[in-house]
Scaffold this active site. Structure first.
Site, short mmCIF file in Angstrom:
data_model
loop_
_atom_site.label_atom_id
_atom_site.label_comp_id
_atom_site.label_asym_id
_atom_site.label_seq_id
_atom_site.Cartn_x
_atom_site.Cartn_y
_atom_site.Cartn_z
CG ASN A 1 -5.91 1.01 12.39
OD1 ASN A 1 -4.72 1.08 12.20
ND2 ASN A 1 -6.36 0.57 13.55
CB THR A 2 -9.06 5.31 13.75
OG1 THR A 2 -7.78 5.55 13.17
CG2 THR A 2 -9.19 6.10 15.03
CE LYS B 1 -2.92 2.51 3.00
NZ LYS B 1 -3.65 2.54 4.25
CB ALA C 1 -8.11 6.97 5.51
N GLY C 2 -10.66 7.37 7.46
CA GLY C 2 -11.66 8.35 7.84
C GLY C 2 -13.03 7.79 8.18
N GLY D 1 -7.90 8.75 10.55
CA GLY D 1 -8.14 8.83 11.99
C GLY D 1 -9.18 9.85 12.41
C1 LIG Z 1 -4.00 5.65 4.74
C2 LIG Z 1 -3.99 5.11 6.08
O1 LIG Z 1 -3.02 5.16 6.81
C3 LIG Z 1 -5.19 4.43 6.49
O2 LIG Z 1 -5.24 3.18 5.88
C4 LIG Z 1 -5.31 4.20 7.94
O3 LIG Z 1 -4.47 3.18 8.33
C5 LIG Z 1 -6.71 3.84 8.25
O4 LIG Z 1 -7.39 4.99 8.42
P1 LIG Z 1 -8.40 5.10 9.64
O5 LIG Z 1 -7.58 4.88 10.85
O6 LIG Z 1 -8.98 6.49 9.53
O7 LIG Z 1 -9.41 4.04 9.46
#
Ligand SMILES: CC(=O)[C@@H](O)[C@H](O)COP(=O)(O)O
Length: 259
Positions: free
Chosen positions: A210-211, A99, A188-189, A160
């Site tokens: 992730n977050t 990635k 993300a987001g 995040g």
């Molecule tokens: C681009 C990046 O680093 C994302 O993949 C991140 O790891 C996940 O984003 P979130 O933590 O906002 O879900």
């Protein structure tokens, strides 16, 4: 026919990609990964302890043989840095999938479009399976596909932030642009299961997050919610939603009444 996610030569049943950072402890991380039923785990190579395998690392509780690993180039701010990190990952035998993250601004963590395009082209030429993290710019997505990206990963909103899909309209342009070429993975987001379902209902092929899981009050329950949201959104997309109408349309119209 099975509804699988295809990325280059890889094929997956799950459409949820999970980041492994930010968990409060490794037991919770392991349980959340299990509950998500993900098949793809992503992590920053820079956080991994590659030099000394005897030292502990944040992936140590996971049975990594069960997953396809998607190392990312987090920390890179130029194409050259991203390429160097990717080569390190490959040389360590992690995976040939990468990635690409080339961050252009440290406050917003938005990707640098030019560096992302350059790194993607270089790594494709070196034989990697390349998944670039990009902004929600449909023209950049087009260029990334042209240089051979194997998937396009537009952010829903800043990493995040949990703000969800800030520009579903442009994301849908990217989905149209990539249709029949490469999968679109919203990355993300994302903040909630509703965001995940909305992304899938737009026609995204998968979601990476992730977050939203790691930072939830109950990460294991949230991981399960995300798994279900992927399935609900995917089925909702496949089923074809009704068109939106400005005014009411009675659910029991008189002309259809059975006498
Ligand atoms: C681009 C990046 O680093 C994302 O993949 C991140 O790891 C996940 O984003 P979130 O933590 O906002 O879900």
């Amino acid at each position: 026919m099975a509804d699988t996610l295809k990325i280059g030569s890889y094929e997956f049943s799950s459409r949820l990609l999970l980041g492994t950072g930010k968990f409060s402890d490794l037991d919770i991380q392991q349980q959340a990964v299990d509950a998500s039923e993900t098949e793809i785990l992503t992590f920053a190579i820079r956080r991994l302890n590659i030099d000394n395998p005897n030292n502990p690392n944040f992936l140590e509780r996971l049975d990594l043989k069960k997953y396809t690993l998607l190392p990312n180039t987090a920390g890179a701010q130029t194409a050259e840095e991203a390429v160097r990190i990717a080569r390190l990952a490959k040389a360590s035998g992690l995976c040939d999938m990468i990635k690409v993250e080339v961050i252009g601004d440290m406050r917003t963590l938005l990707p640098d479009p030019i560096g992302t395009l350059k790194a993607t082209e270089q790594l494709v030429n070196e034989g990697f399976t390349v998944l670039p993290y990009t902004s929600d710019d449909p023209m950049l997505a087009r260029h990334l596909v042209e240089v051979g990206a194997h998937a396009i990963m537009p952010g829903a909103s800043p990493i995040g932030s949990g703000l969800g899909l800030l520009n579903p309209h442009y994301l849908s342009f990217i989905i149209e642009e990539c249709a029949g070429k490469v999968p679109v993975i919203i990355d993300a987001g994302v903040g909630s299961a509703a965001d995940v379902a909305a992304a899938m209902e737009l026609g995204a092929d998968a979601v990476l997050l992730n977050t939203a899981v790691a930072g939830a009050k109950d990460p294991v329950l949230m991981a399960e919610a995300m798994k279900l949201a992927i399935l609900a959104g995917r089925k909702g997309y496949a089923a074809g939603r009704i068109p939106k109408k400005r005014y009411a349309n009675a659910s029991s119209p008189m002309e259809m009444m059975i006498e």
